[in-house]
Motif scaffolding. Structure first.
Motif, mmCIF file in Angstrom:
data_model
loop_
_atom_site.group_PDB
_atom_site.id
_atom_site.type_symbol
_atom_site.label_atom_id
_atom_site.label_comp_id
_atom_site.label_asym_id
_atom_site.label_seq_id
_atom_site.Cartn_x
_atom_site.Cartn_y
_atom_site.Cartn_z
ATOM 1 N N THR A 131 -8.042 2.474 -4.159
ATOM 2 C CA THR A 131 -7.215 3.672 -4.083
ATOM 3 C C THR A 131 -8.068 4.893 -4.383
ATOM 4 O O THR A 131 -8.989 4.837 -5.191
ATOM 5 C CB THR A 131 -6.056 3.635 -5.097
ATOM 6 O OG1 THR A 131 -6.595 3.633 -6.410
ATOM 7 C CG2 THR A 131 -5.201 2.411 -4.909
ATOM 8 N N VAL A 132 -7.754 5.966 -3.711
ATOM 9 C CA VAL A 132 -8.377 7.257 -3.988
ATOM 10 C C VAL A 132 -7.254 8.281 -4.052
ATOM 11 O O VAL A 132 -6.395 8.328 -3.169
ATOM 12 C CB VAL A 132 -9.401 7.670 -2.908
ATOM 13 C CG1 VAL A 132 -10.072 8.983 -3.276
ATOM 14 C CG2 VAL A 132 -10.441 6.587 -2.682
ATOM 15 N N ALA A 133 -7.252 9.065 -5.114
ATOM 16 C CA ALA A 133 -6.253 10.123 -5.273
ATOM 17 C C ALA A 133 -6.986 11.455 -5.373
ATOM 18 O O ALA A 133 -7.975 11.574 -6.100
ATOM 19 C CB ALA A 133 -5.414 9.887 -6.524
ATOM 20 N N SER A 187 0.835 -1.206 0.000
ATOM 21 C CA SER A 187 0.000 0.000 0.000
ATOM 22 C C SER A 187 0.869 1.257 0.000
ATOM 23 O O SER A 187 0.547 2.234 -0.681
ATOM 24 C CB SER A 187 -0.984 -0.007 1.174
ATOM 25 O OG SER A 187 -0.306 -0.018 2.399
ATOM 26 N N GLY A 188 1.962 1.244 0.739
ATOM 27 C CA GLY A 188 2.892 2.378 0.715
ATOM 28 C C GLY A 188 3.554 2.539 -0.635
ATOM 29 O O GLY A 188 3.682 3.649 -1.166
ATOM 30 N N PHE A 189 3.981 1.432 -1.222
ATOM 31 C CA PHE A 189 4.603 1.451 -2.539
ATOM 32 C C PHE A 189 3.630 1.985 -3.595
ATOM 33 O O PHE A 189 3.994 2.839 -4.413
ATOM 34 C CB PHE A 189 5.057 0.027 -2.902
ATOM 35 C CG PHE A 189 5.590 -0.108 -4.283
ATOM 36 C CD1 PHE A 189 6.875 0.308 -4.600
ATOM 37 C CD2 PHE A 189 4.799 -0.654 -5.287
ATOM 38 C CE1 PHE A 189 7.368 0.183 -5.893
ATOM 39 C CE2 PHE A 189 5.280 -0.793 -6.578
ATOM 40 C CZ PHE A 189 6.567 -0.364 -6.885
ATOM 41 N N LEU A 190 2.381 1.508 -3.564
ATOM 42 C CA LEU A 190 1.383 1.969 -4.536
ATOM 43 C C LEU A 190 1.056 3.450 -4.372
ATOM 44 O O LEU A 190 0.977 4.186 -5.354
ATOM 45 C CB LEU A 190 0.097 1.133 -4.423
ATOM 46 C CG LEU A 190 0.190 -0.295 -4.914
ATOM 47 C CD1 LEU A 190 -1.082 -1.057 -4.549
ATOM 48 C CD2 LEU A 190 0.429 -0.329 -6.414
ATOM 49 N N SER A 191 0.868 3.891 -3.132
ATOM 50 C CA SER A 191 0.522 5.304 -2.928
ATOM 51 C C SER A 191 1.670 6.207 -3.360
ATOM 52 O O SER A 191 1.442 7.256 -3.981
ATOM 53 C CB SER A 191 0.109 5.578 -1.481
ATOM 54 O OG SER A 191 1.160 5.308 -0.595
ATOM 55 N N ASP A 192 2.919 5.820 -3.071
ATOM 56 C CA ASP A 192 4.068 6.618 -3.519
ATOM 57 C C ASP A 192 4.146 6.645 -5.043
ATOM 58 O O ASP A 192 4.424 7.689 -5.641
ATOM 59 C CB ASP A 192 5.371 6.056 -2.952
ATOM 60 C CG ASP A 192 5.532 6.300 -1.460
ATOM 61 O OD1 ASP A 192 4.793 7.153 -0.913
ATOM 62 O OD2 ASP A 192 6.390 5.633 -0.848
ATOM 63 N N LYS A 213 -1.766 20.034 -5.065
ATOM 64 C CA LYS A 213 -1.196 19.212 -4.016
ATOM 65 C C LYS A 213 -1.949 17.879 -4.073
ATOM 66 O O LYS A 213 -3.171 17.865 -4.183
ATOM 67 C CB LYS A 213 -1.382 19.874 -2.659
ATOM 68 C CG LYS A 213 -0.724 19.137 -1.533
ATOM 69 C CD LYS A 213 -0.743 19.969 -0.273
ATOM 70 C CE LYS A 213 0.082 19.289 0.796
ATOM 71 N NZ LYS A 213 0.203 20.132 1.970
ATOM 72 N N TYR A 214 -1.222 16.773 -4.019
ATOM 73 C CA TYR A 214 -1.834 15.463 -4.183
ATOM 74 C C TYR A 214 -1.848 14.686 -2.879
ATOM 75 O O TYR A 214 -0.883 14.701 -2.123
ATOM 76 C CB TYR A 214 -1.079 14.663 -5.248
ATOM 77 C CG TYR A 214 -1.113 15.323 -6.594
ATOM 78 C CD1 TYR A 214 -2.276 15.338 -7.336
ATOM 79 C CD2 TYR A 214 0.008 15.960 -7.105
ATOM 80 C CE1 TYR A 214 -2.323 15.960 -8.574
ATOM 81 C CE2 TYR A 214 -0.030 16.581 -8.338
ATOM 82 C CZ TYR A 214 -1.195 16.584 -9.061
ATOM 83 O OH TYR A 214 -1.241 17.211 -10.277
ATOM 84 N N PHE A 215 -2.957 13.994 -2.655
ATOM 85 C CA PHE A 215 -3.124 13.093 -1.529
ATOM 86 C C PHE A 215 -3.590 11.758 -2.097
ATOM 87 O O PHE A 215 -4.511 11.726 -2.908
ATOM 88 C CB PHE A 215 -4.177 13.610 -0.544
ATOM 89 C CG PHE A 215 -3.856 14.968 -0.001
ATOM 90 C CD1 PHE A 215 -3.057 15.094 1.120
ATOM 91 C CD2 PHE A 215 -4.342 16.111 -0.609
ATOM 92 C CE1 PHE A 215 -2.753 16.352 1.621
ATOM 93 C CE2 PHE A 215 -4.046 17.365 -0.120
ATOM 94 C CZ PHE A 215 -3.252 17.488 1.006
ATOM 95 N N VAL A 216 -2.960 10.681 -1.681
ATOM 96 C CA VAL A 216 -3.306 9.359 -2.188
ATOM 97 C C VAL A 216 -3.532 8.425 -1.007
ATOM 98 O O VAL A 216 -2.718 8.382 -0.081
ATOM 99 C CB VAL A 216 -2.195 8.793 -3.097
ATOM 100 C CG1 VAL A 216 -2.547 7.392 -3.579
ATOM 101 C CG2 VAL A 216 -1.940 9.720 -4.280
ATOM 102 N N GLN A 217 -4.633 7.688 -1.067
ATOM 103 C CA GLN A 217 -4.934 6.698 -0.041
ATOM 104 C C GLN A 217 -5.085 5.337 -0.715
ATOM 105 O O GLN A 217 -5.809 5.212 -1.703
ATOM 106 C CB GLN A 217 -6.224 7.052 0.689
ATOM 107 C CG GLN A 217 -6.613 6.046 1.745
ATOM 108 C CD GLN A 217 -7.931 6.383 2.411
ATOM 109 O OE1 GLN A 217 -8.784 7.034 1.813
ATOM 110 N NE2 GLN A 217 -8.102 5.935 3.626
ATOM 111 N N GLY A 226 -10.009 10.858 -8.071
ATOM 112 C CA GLY A 226 -10.266 9.662 -8.860
ATOM 113 C C GLY A 226 -10.044 8.444 -7.994
ATOM 114 O O GLY A 226 -9.349 8.505 -6.981
ATOM 115 N N SER A 227 -10.668 7.343 -8.381
ATOM 116 C CA SER A 227 -10.527 6.126 -7.594
ATOM 117 C C SER A 227 -10.429 4.917 -8.512
ATOM 118 O O SER A 227 -10.849 4.956 -9.669
ATOM 119 C CB SER A 227 -11.712 5.962 -6.637
ATOM 120 O OG SER A 227 -12.901 5.764 -7.371
#
Length: 110
Positions: free
Chosen positions: A79-81, A15-20, A35-39, A66-67
């Motif tokens: 994922t949600v960005a 999950s950390g690798f994907l969000s980065d 500014k981007y936020f990814v979960q 987007g998700s």
């Protein structure tokens, strides 16, 4: 369905690798005022349903999100960005961002 076994330790790393990776690809689009936020959420499926909901204040004219979701027999990933517009006159004060915006609800059902 794809057979991918669930592993809690691996899911945390993935999950950390994907969000980065997602955030990096968004930054490479060169929209410098965003500014981007990814979960990323990865969980084990054990014959249950999952409901993930987010609430946020948003300026629909300039902010965006987007998700994407994936599921196999043993796991799910969603994922949600978020892309939040930062005008050049904005300060880093969170109370000045989106104060007049309507709340948006983005609910994902797997």
């Amino acid at each position: 369905m794809i057979k991918i076994p669930y592993d809690a330790d691996r899911a945390a790393q993935l999950s950390g690798f994907l969000s980065d990776g997602i955030r990096s690809k968004l930054r490479n689009l060169n929209f410098s005022n965003y500014k981007y936020f990814v979960q990323v959420v990865i969980g084990e499926k054990k014959n249950q349903s999952v409901h993930i909901a987010t609430r946020h204040f948003f300026d629909e004219m300039v902010d965006t999100w987007g998700s994407a979701s994936f599921q196999s027999d043993t796991l799910y990933c969603t994922t949600v960005a978020y892309g939040i517009f930062q005008s050049s006159s904005s300060s880093s004060n969170d109370d000045q961002i989106g104060i007049e915006s309507e709340p948006m609800d983005s609910s994902l059902h797997l």
